[in-house]
Design a protein around this motif. Sequence first.
Motif, PDB file in Angstrom:
ATOM      1  N   GLU A 243     -35.791 -16.840   1.261  1.00 27.06           N
ATOM      2  CA  GLU A 243     -36.398 -16.513   0.005  1.00 27.06           C
ATOM      3  C   GLU A 243     -35.148 -15.536  -0.292  1.00 27.06           C
ATOM      4  N   LEU A 244     -34.733 -14.797   1.015  1.00 27.35           N
ATOM      5  CA  LEU A 244     -33.950 -13.789   0.469  1.00 27.35           C
ATOM      6  C   LEU A 244     -32.234 -14.441   0.932  1.00 27.35           C
ATOM      7  N   GLY A 245     -32.010 -15.544   1.044  1.00 25.76           N
ATOM      8  CA  GLY A 245     -30.843 -16.453   1.229  1.00 25.76           C
ATOM      9  C   GLY A 245     -30.438 -15.811   2.410  1.00 25.76           C
ATOM     10  N   TYR A 246     -31.322 -15.595   3.925  1.00 23.05           N
ATOM     11  CA  TYR A 246     -30.878 -14.860   4.521  1.00 23.05           C
ATOM     12  C   TYR A 246     -30.410 -16.238   5.625  1.00 23.05           C
ATOM     13  N   VAL A 247     -29.155 -16.030   6.584  1.00 19.68           N
ATOM     14  CA  VAL A 247     -28.826 -17.037   7.645  1.00 19.68           C
ATOM     15  C   VAL A 247     -28.445 -16.038   8.922  1.00 19.68           C
ATOM     16  N   PRO A 248     -28.307 -16.666   9.812  1.00 17.59           N
ATOM     17  CA  PRO A 248     -27.810 -16.001  11.168  1.00 17.59           C
ATOM     18  C   PRO A 248     -26.294 -15.389  11.211  1.00 17.59           C
ATOM     19  N   HIS A 249     -25.972 -14.414  11.787  1.00 19.13           N
ATOM     20  CA  HIS A 249     -24.721 -14.330  12.055  1.00 19.13           C
ATOM     21  C   HIS A 249     -24.406 -14.842  13.369  1.00 19.13           C
ATOM     22  N   ALA A 250     -22.924 -16.231  13.080  1.00 16.05           N
ATOM     23  CA  ALA A 250     -22.999 -17.745  13.919  1.00 16.05           C
ATOM     24  C   ALA A 250     -22.011 -16.550  15.416  1.00 16.05           C
ATOM     25  N   ALA A 251     -21.144 -15.183  15.046  1.00 16.10           N
ATOM     26  CA  ALA A 251     -20.438 -14.357  15.824  1.00 16.10           C
ATOM     27  C   ALA A 251     -21.072 -13.312  16.631  1.00 16.10           C
ATOM     28  N   ALA A 252     -22.420 -13.277  15.809  1.00 20.11           N
ATOM     29  CA  ALA A 252     -23.058 -11.760  17.067  1.00 20.11           C
ATOM     30  C   ALA A 252     -23.881 -13.011  17.850  1.00 20.11           C
ATOM     31  N   ARG A 253     -24.375 -13.798  17.742  1.00 19.43           N
ATOM     32  CA  ARG A 253     -25.249 -14.192  17.659  1.00 19.43           C
ATOM     33  C   ARG A 253     -24.552 -15.231  19.021  1.00 19.43           C
ATOM     34  N   SER A 254     -23.601 -15.476  19.223  1.00 16.95           N
ATOM     35  CA  SER A 254     -22.759 -16.001  20.252  1.00 16.95           C
ATOM     36  C   SER A 254     -22.248 -14.651  20.929  1.00 16.95           C
ATOM     37  N   LEU A 255     -21.702 -13.683  20.310  1.00 19.29           N
ATOM     38  CA  LEU A 255     -22.000 -12.231  21.719  1.00 19.29           C
ATOM     39  C   LEU A 255     -23.351 -11.615  22.821  1.00 19.29           C
TER      40      LEU A 255
END
Length: 340
Positions: free
Chosen positions: A56-68
Amino acid sequence: MSQTPKQSAERPVPTSADVARLAGVSRATVSYVLNNTSAVRISEPTRRRVREAAEELGYVPHAAARSLRAGHTRMVLLPTAHVPVGPLYSQFFNELQWALRRLDYTVVQYGSLGLEGDEAARAWAELRPVAVVSFGEVALTRHSVDVLKRSGAKAVITLGPRRVDGAHSLVMDQSEIGSCAVSHLVARGRRAIGVVMPEEPGLELFSEPRLEGARRAAAVAGARIEPLPLSYDEESAAALAARWRELGLDAVYAYNDEHAQLLMRALQDEDIDVPGATAVIGADDLLLGRLLRPRLSTVHIDMVTGRRLAELVDNMVREPGDEPEIHDLMGARAVHRESS
């Protein structure tokens, strides 16, 4: 007259905190759900609520942050092929990508045209992939492999006719295909055998080892091998067929089923009987060959499935070994039909 302040044209980027508020859960729960974390048990209704809020919000996880947070990416880099590899290999590559995606890897195809060796490795390393699966078009070295591993790649895997020092090697012994084809023709009583060498750039990676295997099998039987350059077009095939009688050949291994179809049609147009005057065999065992008349003899290639290769990648990422492994990627066997 008062003026209404302009609203920003840019919408605020939704965060995991926004998703957590809308779903009525903690940010940690959002992270667990959207990163498919299996170590924490979360009920299916809660998972569904989080996913619906994120959508609904159009949110997707941040790949770079997840990688860190994880210490590495989930990216598997596949340098794109810039040679016409054919339907068999295209199917294999597609299956590999689907299987990697099901294992929660992000597959990135990298256009490597014009890059060689260490230069290619440095370009790939900039993306910090967790694994690189190179299909042999770029000639990697031990130094190239070291560059990728120092950048964080837990697995560097090469597919090709020979191993690469320092990398996990999946050896595709192309010479076995040529040997198998010529052994079949020799067993059918043929002793003057043409071997088609496609003129399309890049295919020498496959055709030269196949020619080597063909020569090896011919030497055992005392047969003659004649390399035959051929472009994949009707004009080139017609020109070769026009001088076929002067070549004195009684058989041809035509590289693959597609080139075999092209050349067999041209030979028939020259009233050269197949298989009476000239036996023809291809490779890849495509459906096309069974639809031709005469039905095309071929070399069936038994390749490891894309799913199995994806599992190897996953195992190497989760448990990187110190010693590179070597796996035999395929086998070959002749399939006799009417054309030989």
